[in-house]
Design a protein around this motif. Sequence first.
Motif, short mmCIF file in Angstrom:
data_model
loop_
_atom_site.label_atom_id
_atom_site.label_comp_id
_atom_site.label_asym_id
_atom_site.label_seq_id
_atom_site.Cartn_x
_atom_site.Cartn_y
_atom_site.Cartn_z
N ALA A 8 0.73 -1.11 -0.01
CA ALA A 8 0.08 0.13 0.15
C ALA A 8 0.97 1.28 -0.05
N MET A 9 1.87 1.27 0.73
CA MET A 9 2.85 2.21 0.71
C MET A 9 3.47 2.42 -0.77
N ARG A 10 4.00 1.43 -1.24
CA ARG A 10 4.70 1.56 -2.47
C ARG A 10 3.79 2.01 -3.38
N ASN A 11 2.34 1.47 -3.54
CA ASN A 11 1.31 1.84 -4.45
C ASN A 11 0.95 3.36 -4.28
N LYS A 12 1.02 3.91 -2.98
CA LYS A 12 0.81 5.30 -2.71
C LYS A 12 1.75 6.02 -3.33
N VAL A 13 3.15 5.81 -3.31
CA VAL A 13 4.35 6.64 -3.93
C VAL A 13 3.85 6.55 -5.53
N ARG A 14 3.73 5.30 -5.91
CA ARG A 14 3.49 5.53 -7.52
C ARG A 14 2.36 6.22 -7.96
N LYS A 15 1.22 6.21 -7.16
CA LYS A 15 0.00 7.09 -7.54
C LYS A 15 0.32 8.50 -7.49
N THR A 16 1.07 9.00 -6.37
CA THR A 16 1.26 10.21 -6.34
C THR A 16 2.59 10.70 -7.61
N ILE A 17 3.44 9.69 -8.10
CA ILE A 17 4.12 10.15 -9.12
C ILE A 17 3.31 10.32 -10.36
N ILE A 18 2.18 9.46 -10.44
CA ILE A 18 1.31 9.69 -11.70
C ILE A 18 0.35 10.79 -11.71
N LYS A 19 0.16 11.08 -10.42
CA LYS A 19 -0.72 12.28 -10.43
C LYS A 19 0.25 13.55 -10.70
N THR A 20 1.35 13.54 -10.25
CA THR A 20 2.38 14.83 -10.47
C THR A 20 2.65 14.84 -12.05
N SER A 21 2.91 13.77 -12.76
CA SER A 21 3.27 13.77 -14.16
C SER A 21 2.00 14.34 -14.87
N ILE A 22 0.71 13.70 -14.62
CA ILE A 22 -0.32 14.39 -15.17
C ILE A 22 -0.53 15.92 -14.87
N ARG A 23 0.02 16.39 -13.62
CA ARG A 23 -0.33 17.76 -13.31
C ARG A 23 0.46 18.57 -14.45
N GLU A 24 1.90 18.05 -14.64
CA GLU A 24 2.73 18.84 -15.49
C GLU A 24 2.13 18.79 -16.79
N PHE A 25 1.29 17.63 -17.37
CA PHE A 25 0.91 17.73 -18.36
C PHE A 25 -0.06 18.97 -18.65
N THR A 26 -1.03 18.86 -17.65
CA THR A 26 -2.00 19.93 -17.41
C THR A 26 -1.48 21.17 -17.37
N ASP A 27 -0.50 21.54 -16.73
CA ASP A 27 -0.08 22.82 -16.89
C ASP A 27 0.69 23.16 -17.97
N ALA A 28 1.28 22.30 -18.90
CA ALA A 28 1.78 22.59 -20.02
C ALA A 28 0.69 22.94 -21.09
N VAL A 29 -0.52 22.35 -21.02
CA VAL A 29 -1.59 22.33 -22.04
C VAL A 29 -2.15 23.78 -21.75
N SER A 30 -2.56 24.12 -20.25
CA SER A 30 -3.05 25.22 -20.00
C SER A 30 -2.13 26.56 -20.37
N SER A 31 -1.03 26.25 -20.43
CA SER A 31 -0.13 27.38 -21.02
C SER A 31 -0.04 27.40 -22.38
N LYS A 32 -0.85 26.63 -23.22
CA LYS A 32 -0.66 26.42 -24.34
C LYS A 32 0.60 26.36 -25.25
N ASP A 33 1.57 25.36 -24.55
CA ASP A 33 2.99 25.29 -25.32
C ASP A 33 2.73 23.86 -25.61
N ALA A 34 2.60 23.77 -26.96
CA ALA A 34 2.49 22.28 -27.51
C ALA A 34 3.58 21.70 -27.36
N ALA A 35 4.96 22.27 -27.52
CA ALA A 35 6.11 21.35 -27.34
C ALA A 35 6.53 20.65 -26.05
N SER A 36 6.12 21.74 -25.07
CA SER A 36 6.31 21.16 -23.65
C SER A 36 5.29 20.41 -23.31
#
Length: 82
Positions: A8-36
Motif C-alpha cells: 500500500a505504501m509503495r502504491n501510494k508513492v507510485r500514484k503520487t508520481i502518476i498524479k504529478t506527471s499528469i499535473r505537469e501535462f495539464t500545466d503545459a496544456v493550460s499554458s498553450k505550449d504544444a512542445a512542452s
Amino acid sequence: MRQNTKRAMRNKVRKTIIKTSIREFTDAVSSKDAASAETAYRKAAKVLDRFACRHAVHPNTAARRKSRLARRLNALKAGAKS
C-alpha cells in the motif's frame, strides 16, 4: 511489516508520481505550449504504462487516462494550427 502495508505504501508513492506527471501535462496544456505539452504527455504515458504493468493502477485505467491526455494534446495542436 505486513506485505499489505508495504504494498500500500509503495502504491501510494507510485500514484503520487502518476498524479504529478499528469499535473505537469495539464500545466503545459493550460499554458498553450504544444512542445512542452508533447514532452509532458510522453512522460505521463510512460509513467502510466510502467505503473499499470506493476498493478499500481488497473491497465484499463491507465489506457483511459492516456487516451484523455492524448485528446487534450491533439486539441491543443489542432488549435495551434488554426
